[in-house]
Design a protein around this motif. Sequence first.
Motif, PDB file in Angstrom:
ATOM      1  N   GLN A 105       0.822  -1.200   0.000  1.00 42.65           N
ATOM      2  CA  GLN A 105       0.000   0.000   0.000  1.00 42.65           C
ATOM      3  C   GLN A 105       0.863   1.260   0.000  1.00 42.65           C
ATOM      4  OE1 GLN A 105      -3.297   0.220  -0.524  1.00 42.65           O
ATOM      5  NE2 GLN A 105      -2.819   2.401  -0.687  1.00 42.65           N
ATOM      6  N   GLU A 106       1.974   1.223   0.729  1.00 40.77           N
ATOM      7  CA  GLU A 106       2.876   2.380   0.770  1.00 40.77           C
ATOM      8  C   GLU A 106       3.524   2.617  -0.594  1.00 40.77           C
ATOM      9  OE1 GLU A 106       4.857   5.668   2.170  1.00 40.77           O
ATOM     10  OE2 GLU A 106       3.297   4.507   3.203  1.00 40.77           O
ATOM     11  N   VAL A 107       3.964   1.556  -1.249  1.00 41.32           N
ATOM     12  CA  VAL A 107       4.561   1.696  -2.576  1.00 41.32           C
ATOM     13  C   VAL A 107       3.516   2.137  -3.594  1.00 41.32           C
ATOM     14  CG1 VAL A 107       5.770   0.488  -4.434  1.00 41.32           C
ATOM     15  CG2 VAL A 107       6.341  -0.009  -2.051  1.00 41.32           C
ATOM     16  N   LYS A 108       2.321   1.582  -3.487  1.00 40.15           N
ATOM     17  CA  LYS A 108       1.235   1.974  -4.381  1.00 40.15           C
ATOM     18  C   LYS A 108       0.903   3.453  -4.213  1.00 40.15           C
ATOM     19  CE  LYS A 108      -3.470   0.651  -5.724  1.00 40.15           C
ATOM     20  NZ  LYS A 108      -4.625  -0.235  -5.426  1.00 40.15           N
ATOM     21  N   SER A 109       0.923   3.930  -2.977  1.00 39.56           N
ATOM     22  CA  SER A 109       0.665   5.345  -2.703  1.00 39.56           C
ATOM     23  C   SER A 109       1.711   6.231  -3.382  1.00 39.56           C
ATOM     24  CB  SER A 109       0.667   5.597  -1.195  1.00 39.56           C
ATOM     25  OG  SER A 109       0.591   6.975  -0.909  1.00 39.56           O
ATOM     26  N   ALA A 110       2.952   5.789  -3.389  1.00 37.65           N
ATOM     27  CA  ALA A 110       4.005   6.551  -4.065  1.00 37.65           C
ATOM     28  C   ALA A 110       3.718   6.644  -5.563  1.00 37.65           C
ATOM     29  CB  ALA A 110       5.357   5.897  -3.818  1.00 37.65           C
ATOM     30  N   HIS A 111       3.364   5.516  -6.163  1.00 36.93           N
ATOM     31  CA  HIS A 111       3.023   5.530  -7.596  1.00 36.93           C
ATOM     32  C   HIS A 111       1.860   6.487  -7.877  1.00 36.93           C
ATOM     33  CE1 HIS A 111       5.678   2.413  -9.095  1.00 36.93           C
ATOM     34  NE2 HIS A 111       5.247   1.527  -8.205  1.00 36.93           N
ATOM     35  N   GLU A 112       0.834   6.424  -7.044  1.00 31.46           N
ATOM     36  CA  GLU A 112      -0.352   7.254  -7.247  1.00 31.46           C
ATOM     37  C   GLU A 112      -0.039   8.737  -7.078  1.00 31.46           C
ATOM     38  OE1 GLU A 112      -2.966   5.497  -4.425  1.00 31.46           O
ATOM     39  OE2 GLU A 112      -3.701   3.944  -5.824  1.00 31.46           O
ATOM     40  N   SER A 113       0.987   9.045  -6.299  1.00 32.55           N
ATOM     41  CA  SER A 113       1.398  10.441  -6.086  1.00 32.55           C
ATOM     42  C   SER A 113       2.462  10.881  -7.076  1.00 32.55           C
ATOM     43  CB  SER A 113       1.932  10.607  -4.655  1.00 32.55           C
ATOM     44  OG  SER A 113       0.949  10.280  -3.703  1.00 32.55           O
ATOM     45  N   ASN A 114       2.701  10.042  -8.099  1.00 34.41           N
ATOM     46  CA  ASN A 114       3.724  10.318  -9.111  1.00 34.41           C
ATOM     47  C   ASN A 114       5.103  10.476  -8.486  1.00 34.41           C
ATOM     48  OD1 ASN A 114       4.463  10.610 -11.834  1.00 34.41           O
ATOM     49  ND2 ASN A 114       4.469  12.844 -11.673  1.00 34.41           N
ATOM     50  N   GLU A 115       5.390   9.653  -7.485  1.00 39.64           N
ATOM     51  CA  GLU A 115       6.692   9.607  -6.847  1.00 39.64           C
ATOM     52  C   GLU A 115       7.380   8.293  -7.210  1.00 39.64           C
ATOM     53  OE1 GLU A 115       5.585  12.166  -2.826  1.00 39.64           O
ATOM     54  OE2 GLU A 115       5.633   9.982  -2.753  1.00 39.64           O
ATOM     55  N   PHE A 116       8.690   8.290  -7.117  1.00 37.89           N
ATOM     56  CA  PHE A 116       9.461   7.091  -7.422  1.00 37.89           C
ATOM     57  C   PHE A 116       9.719   6.325  -6.120  1.00 37.89           C
ATOM     58  CE2 PHE A 116      13.420   4.737  -7.898  1.00 37.89           C
ATOM     59  CZ  PHE A 116      13.240   4.092  -9.112  1.00 37.89           C
ATOM     60  N   PRO A 117       9.155   5.123  -5.981  1.00 38.08           N
ATOM     61  CA  PRO A 117       9.377   4.356  -4.755  1.00 38.08           C
ATOM     62  C   PRO A 117      10.729   3.653  -4.776  1.00 38.08           C
ATOM     63  CG  PRO A 117       7.780   3.230  -6.161  1.00 38.08           C
ATOM     64  CD  PRO A 117       8.177   4.483  -6.873  1.00 38.08           C
ATOM     65  N   LEU A 118      11.571   4.018  -3.830  1.00 41.66           N
ATOM     66  CA  LEU A 118      12.879   3.407  -3.654  1.00 41.66           C
ATOM     67  C   LEU A 118      12.857   2.724  -2.295  1.00 41.66           C
ATOM     68  CD1 LEU A 118      15.774   2.945  -4.610  1.00 41.66           C
ATOM     69  CD2 LEU A 118      16.381   5.196  -3.677  1.00 41.66           C
ATOM     70  N   VAL A 119      12.763   1.408  -2.310  1.00 45.55           N
ATOM     71  CA  VAL A 119      12.539   0.633  -1.089  1.00 45.55           C
ATOM     72  C   VAL A 119      13.855   0.025  -0.618  1.00 45.55           C
ATOM     73  CG1 VAL A 119      11.186  -1.189  -0.003  1.00 45.55           C
ATOM     74  CG2 VAL A 119      10.227   0.096  -1.936  1.00 45.55           C
ATOM     75  N   PHE A 120      14.167   0.261   0.645  1.00 42.47           N
ATOM     76  CA  PHE A 120      15.383  -0.270   1.238  1.00 42.47           C
ATOM     77  C   PHE A 120      15.042  -1.373   2.237  1.00 42.47           C
ATOM     78  CE2 PHE A 120      16.344   3.976  -0.109  1.00 42.47           C
ATOM     79  CZ  PHE A 120      17.696   3.985  -0.470  1.00 42.47           C
ATOM     80  N   GLY A 121      15.771  -2.492   2.138  1.00 40.15           N
ATOM     81  CA  GLY A 121      15.562  -3.587   3.085  1.00 40.15           C
ATOM     82  C   GLY A 121      16.772  -3.835   3.930  1.00 40.15           C
ATOM     83  N   GLY A 122      16.567  -4.735   4.877  1.00 38.27           N
ATOM     84  CA  GLY A 122      15.513  -5.729   4.877  1.00 38.27           C
ATOM     85  C   GLY A 122      15.790  -6.809   3.827  1.00 38.27           C
ATOM     86  N   ASP A 123      15.140  -7.967   4.054  1.00 35.54           N
ATOM     87  CA  ASP A 123      15.389  -9.099   3.176  1.00 35.54           C
ATOM     88  C   ASP A 123      14.538  -9.025   1.901  1.00 35.54           C
ATOM     89  OD1 ASP A 123      12.926 -10.839   3.376  1.00 35.54           O
ATOM     90  OD2 ASP A 123      13.463 -10.857   5.498  1.00 35.54           O
ATOM     91  N   HIS A 124      14.820  -9.944   0.969  1.00 33.96           N
ATOM     92  CA  HIS A 124      14.262  -9.840  -0.376  1.00 33.96           C
ATOM     93  C   HIS A 124      12.785 -10.217  -0.463  1.00 33.96           C
ATOM     94  CE1 HIS A 124      16.314  -9.596  -4.586  1.00 33.96           C
ATOM     95  NE2 HIS A 124      15.237  -8.857  -4.528  1.00 33.96           N
ATOM     96  N   SER A 125      12.209 -10.712   0.623  1.00 34.95           N
ATOM     97  CA  SER A 125      10.767 -10.986   0.596  1.00 34.95           C
ATOM     98  C   SER A 125       9.978  -9.730   0.284  1.00 34.95           C
ATOM     99  CB  SER A 125      10.308 -11.580   1.936  1.00 34.95           C
ATOM    100  OG  SER A 125      10.464 -10.648   2.992  1.00 34.95           O
TER     101      SER A 125
END
Length: 276
Positions: free
Chosen positions: A64-84
Amino acid sequence: MKIRRIGAPVHEGCDLPGAELAIKALQEKGLHFDSIVEVVQQDETVGEILHLNTLLDFLARLKQEVKSAHESNEFPLVFGGDHSLAIASISAGNNANRGILWIDAHGDCNTHLSSVSKRIHGMPLAIVQGHGHPKLLDVARDNIVHASHILLVGIRSLDEEEEILMKSWGLHWITQTEIDTEGFAHAYKKVEDFLKTVTDLHVSFDCDSMDPKLCPGVSTPASSGLTQREALDLVALAFETTHVSSMDIVELNPLHDNGKTIELVLEMDRLVHTKK
């Protein structure tokens, strides 16, 4: 385009300690996160997969957080954390015509039936193609990625059954042996040729794609691997060749690092900021 840095301090997919400390370690180096999706422990029942309920809850909120970024025309850059976490970061975008560049030592294409470890961080690339446990497939729903739109780079540690599955699905990959034998320029050209076939792309960069002698800060190292320059060049190539709509940087484990792996992650972040 504004970049939304999303922290995902999850280690339950790997079931080894350390990856959950990555976001704090990056913050201590001055990296600012726009949001952090925390893991909330759920009641678990003995079953086919480790930490399934906890990860289902986590992945739903991260998606939902990544989807919100897309909907706001933002680029989601996710840092992990494991690959799941890639189950969520990929499923949150529109995968109808999107490709995946998967830079990793491992295939991450096990299913709940083929996996020996039963760790979900070995399953994300199978899930986003529509293969695996029904409850994890619910996260991806009908938004799967076709095998012909996926290229794996740096592969050098596959389970026997996993490799059989990958071949049956029609996946293509560049092994680290091929890179070492034919040269990085050879692999670079093959990646470039692939990138020219897709008009949208998700980049998934796993720190264990690196040579652990250079960057040891990972949970599941495999001998040999990419150099820092090679890793950065591949990611830069992706941004220069096609439209990249999201990215994740995963498997940083500060418990095993000598400072070089976190340096690479910070350099990767700077690279993305110059390209978007």
